[in-house]
Motif scaffolding. Structure first.
Motif, PDB file in Angstrom:
ATOM      1  N   ASP A 207      52.327   5.000  16.369  1.00 51.28           N
ATOM      2  CA  ASP A 207      51.227   6.080  16.559  1.00 51.28           C
ATOM      3  C   ASP A 207      51.019   6.613  14.698  1.00 51.28           C
ATOM      4  O   ASP A 207      49.946   7.063  14.567  1.00 51.28           O
ATOM      5  N   ALA A 208      51.958   6.490  14.080  1.00 52.55           N
ATOM      6  CA  ALA A 208      51.792   6.644  12.719  1.00 52.55           C
ATOM      7  C   ALA A 208      50.517   5.863  11.997  1.00 52.55           C
ATOM      8  O   ALA A 208      49.871   5.994  11.256  1.00 52.55           O
ATOM      9  N   GLN A 209      50.660   4.358  12.392  1.00 54.73           N
ATOM     10  CA  GLN A 209      49.680   3.713  12.040  1.00 54.73           C
ATOM     11  C   GLN A 209      48.290   4.167  12.323  1.00 54.73           C
ATOM     12  O   GLN A 209      47.488   3.685  11.543  1.00 54.73           O
ATOM     13  N   LEU A 210      48.139   4.960  13.432  1.00 50.53           N
ATOM     14  CA  LEU A 210      46.647   5.402  13.500  1.00 50.53           C
ATOM     15  C   LEU A 210      46.450   6.696  12.866  1.00 50.53           C
ATOM     16  O   LEU A 210      45.311   6.817  12.629  1.00 50.53           O
ATOM     17  N   VAL A 211      47.354   7.245  12.015  1.00 52.72           N
ATOM     18  CA  VAL A 211      47.026   8.053  10.992  1.00 52.72           C
ATOM     19  C   VAL A 211      46.926   7.568   9.646  1.00 52.72           C
ATOM     20  O   VAL A 211      45.880   7.777   8.939  1.00 52.72           O
ATOM     21  N   LEU A 212      47.731   6.532   9.305  1.00 52.86           N
ATOM     22  CA  LEU A 212      47.665   6.066   8.094  1.00 52.86           C
ATOM     23  C   LEU A 212      46.499   4.897   7.972  1.00 52.86           C
ATOM     24  O   LEU A 212      45.955   4.985   6.883  1.00 52.86           O
ATOM     25  N   GLY A 213      46.089   4.596   9.059  1.00 47.43           N
ATOM     26  CA  GLY A 213      44.818   3.591   9.148  1.00 47.43           C
ATOM     27  C   GLY A 213      43.445   4.354   9.040  1.00 47.43           C
ATOM     28  O   GLY A 213      42.569   3.959   9.110  1.00 47.43           O
ATOM     29  N   ALA A 214      43.522   5.652   9.183  1.00 48.66           N
ATOM     30  CA  ALA A 214      42.299   6.695   9.415  1.00 48.66           C
ATOM     31  C   ALA A 214      41.882   7.106   8.010  1.00 48.66           C
ATOM     32  O   ALA A 214      40.986   7.752   8.092  1.00 48.66           O
ATOM     33  N   GLU A 215      42.360   6.820   6.751  1.00 50.46           N
ATOM     34  CA  GLU A 215      41.786   6.969   5.517  1.00 50.46           C
ATOM     35  C   GLU A 215      40.328   6.501   5.647  1.00 50.46           C
ATOM     36  O   GLU A 215      40.074   5.266   5.907  1.00 50.46           O
ATOM     37  N   GLY A 216      39.372   7.389   5.230  1.00 47.19           N
ATOM     38  CA  GLY A 216      38.069   6.998   5.196  1.00 47.19           C
ATOM     39  C   GLY A 216      37.360   7.249   6.488  1.00 47.19           C
ATOM     40  O   GLY A 216      36.130   6.876   6.592  1.00 47.19           O
ATOM     41  N   LEU A 217      38.010   7.509   7.511  1.00 44.86           N
ATOM     42  CA  LEU A 217      37.575   7.405   8.854  1.00 44.86           C
ATOM     43  C   LEU A 217      36.394   8.679   9.014  1.00 44.86           C
ATOM     44  O   LEU A 217      35.287   8.628   9.799  1.00 44.86           O
ATOM     45  N   ILE A 218      36.719   9.885   8.356  1.00 44.73           N
ATOM     46  CA  ILE A 218      35.780  10.997   8.449  1.00 44.73           C
ATOM     47  C   ILE A 218      34.754  10.692   7.730  1.00 44.73           C
ATOM     48  O   ILE A 218      33.474  10.685   8.250  1.00 44.73           O
ATOM     49  N   ALA A 219      34.743  10.090   6.484  1.00 48.59           N
ATOM     50  CA  ALA A 219      33.309   9.501   5.996  1.00 48.59           C
ATOM     51  C   ALA A 219      32.545   8.546   6.741  1.00 48.59           C
ATOM     52  O   ALA A 219      31.170   8.651   6.855  1.00 48.59           O
ATOM     53  N   ALA A 220      33.330   7.673   7.340  1.00 44.00           N
ATOM     54  CA  ALA A 220      32.445   6.708   8.150  1.00 44.00           C
ATOM     55  C   ALA A 220      31.921   7.041   9.328  1.00 44.00           C
ATOM     56  O   ALA A 220      30.942   6.687  10.177  1.00 44.00           O
ATOM     57  N   SER A 221      32.318   8.369   9.844  1.00 47.46           N
ATOM     58  CA  SER A 221      31.858   8.962  11.203  1.00 47.46           C
ATOM     59  C   SER A 221      30.427   9.383  11.070  1.00 47.46           C
ATOM     60  O   SER A 221      29.851   9.902  12.059  1.00 47.46           O
ATOM     61  N   THR A 222      29.706   9.386   9.757  1.00 46.58           N
ATOM     62  CA  THR A 222      28.294   9.691   9.834  1.00 46.58           C
ATOM     63  C   THR A 222      27.527   8.552  10.705  1.00 46.58           C
ATOM     64  O   THR A 222      26.647   8.751  11.026  1.00 46.58           O
ATOM     65  N   ALA A 223      28.168   7.367  10.812  1.00 48.50           N
ATOM     66  CA  ALA A 223      27.561   6.451  11.720  1.00 48.50           C
ATOM     67  C   ALA A 223      27.801   6.661  13.135  1.00 48.50           C
ATOM     68  O   ALA A 223      26.909   5.850  13.927  1.00 48.50           O
ATOM     69  N   VAL A 224      28.329   7.576  13.665  1.00 47.65           N
ATOM     70  CA  VAL A 224      28.577   7.762  15.015  1.00 47.65           C
ATOM     71  C   VAL A 224      27.170   8.501  15.606  1.00 47.65           C
ATOM     72  O   VAL A 224      26.470   9.265  15.148  1.00 47.65           O
ATOM     73  N   ALA A 250      30.382  15.758   9.298  1.00 47.59           N
ATOM     74  CA  ALA A 250      30.054  14.310   9.063  1.00 47.59           C
ATOM     75  C   ALA A 250      29.227  13.550  10.202  1.00 47.59           C
ATOM     76  O   ALA A 250      28.521  13.050  10.068  1.00 47.59           O
ATOM     77  N   ILE A 251      29.665  14.149  11.543  1.00 47.92           N
ATOM     78  CA  ILE A 251      29.032  13.528  12.615  1.00 47.92           C
ATOM     79  C   ILE A 251      27.768  14.123  13.011  1.00 47.92           C
ATOM     80  O   ILE A 251      27.754  15.551  13.147  1.00 47.92           O
ATOM     81  N   PRO A 252      26.729  13.480  12.954  1.00 44.74           N
ATOM     82  CA  PRO A 252      25.319  14.007  13.315  1.00 44.74           C
ATOM     83  C   PRO A 252      25.073  14.822  14.361  1.00 44.74           C
ATOM     84  O   PRO A 252      24.607  15.868  14.385  1.00 44.74           O
ATOM     85  N   ARG A 253      25.765  14.198  15.623  1.00 46.27           N
ATOM     86  CA  ARG A 253      25.420  14.999  16.899  1.00 46.27           C
ATOM     87  C   ARG A 253      26.842  15.750  17.377  1.00 46.27           C
ATOM     88  O   ARG A 253      27.270  15.142  18.364  1.00 46.27           O
TER      89      ARG A 253
END
Length: 289
Positions: A207-224, A250-253
């Motif tokens: 589960d730590a990999q789900l946190v370590l792999g989330a670097e940049g996920l907030i910025a990418a969430s503009t695509a949601v 970040a998330i439009p809706r």
């Protein structure tokens, strides 16, 4: 079928890499998938699922490495976890999903390409904000697990994630033996369809990999493109609140709902799942746009 408590049936789906993902299904109505957090199995969402089952067909999957599901495999990543979410959503024919904590990271990764008509509810995904090191506890945890000290590893996780206020203040020489005792007692008293905590501790490395792999996920969430409800607890740690605020920006809706007087584990059987269910029922009852 379980006849001791709320009746449910079990089923399974195969993820993209061939891993079997098991789930419990209960209720009747539009399908909703509930994805549990760290140190949990589908059992931990039974009260939440039961509360929603009057209005929805509820799918409670076990994430990898526990319960009804297969092992993590040698190449487990955040993307692999998102593929699991896709497999579950397809199997359930669902357009509604709720996820907690590390499970919410997986759902958020999936949401980057989710259809616009989906309705997604996330409870405090642990995402790095402002240079925070959310998995700084991992090396010590790995060492303690290697030396077969699960109680110490559990204390390390709890102190690192700040999930327990009590364990924050207890010194380790006191907390570790108490944790060992509590885990043994819980394993003896565990319900037949419950995964004991002592068996869930090993899942934290993955589960730590789900946190370590989330670097940049907030910025990418503009695509949601989907509609997103961001849920949080008024008593949760500051870093989780900061991540939720950043996601909202970040998330439009997206919209945010704070549940006063509860913490990070409100959706768990031992929290206040009824309050979480009320928020989800109102959100999910409206048809997807």
């Amino acid at each position: 079928m379980n006849r001791d408590r709320t009746a449910y049936v079990t089923g399974s789906v195969v993820s993209k890499d061939g891993t079997v993902l098991g789930y419990r299904r209960l209720g009747d109505g539009p399908p909703v998938v509930l994805v549990h957090g760290s140190m949990m199995s589908s059992y931990n969402f039974m009260k939440l699922g039961t509360a929603l089952a009057r209005d929805f067909t509820v799918y409670l999957p076990d994430r990898r490495g526990r319960g009804l599901s297969g092992p993590y495999g040698p190449a487990f990543t955040l993307q692999r976890a998102a593929e699991d979410v896709q497999a579950l959503m397809d199997a359930a024919h669902a357009r509604r999903v709720f996820a907690l904590s590390a499970g919410a990271n997986a759902v958020l990764q999936w949401a980057l390409t989710a259809p616009e008509e989906c309705k997604i509810a996330l409870y405090e995904p642990p995402l790095p904000v402002g240079g925070s090191r959310l998995a700084a506890w991992l090396p010590r945890y790995d060492s303690e697990m290697h030396h077969n000290r699960p109680g110490a590893a559990m204390v390390t996780v709890a102190k690192g994630t700040k999930d327990s206020r009590l364990l924050q203040v207890l010194p380790r020489p006191v907390a570790v033996p108490l944790m060992d005792f509590a885990m043994r007692a819980q394993a003896r008293q565990a319900h037949t369809d419950e995964v004991p905590l002592i068996d869930l501790i090993a899942t934290m490395h993955h589960d730590a990999q789900l946190v370590l792999g989330a670097e940049g996920l907030i910025a990418a969430s503009t695509a949601v493109r989907a509609d997103v409800l961001l849920l949080g607890g008024g008593r949760s740690p500051r870093y989780l609140k900061d991540a939720l605020d950043a996601l909202h920006a970040a998330i439009p809706r997206s919209r945010t709902t704070r549940l006063r007087g509860v913490g990070h584990l409100a959706a768990d059987n031992g929290g206040q799942p009824g309050r979480v269910a009320r928020a989800l029922r109102g959100y999910f009852s409206d048809p997807p746009p």
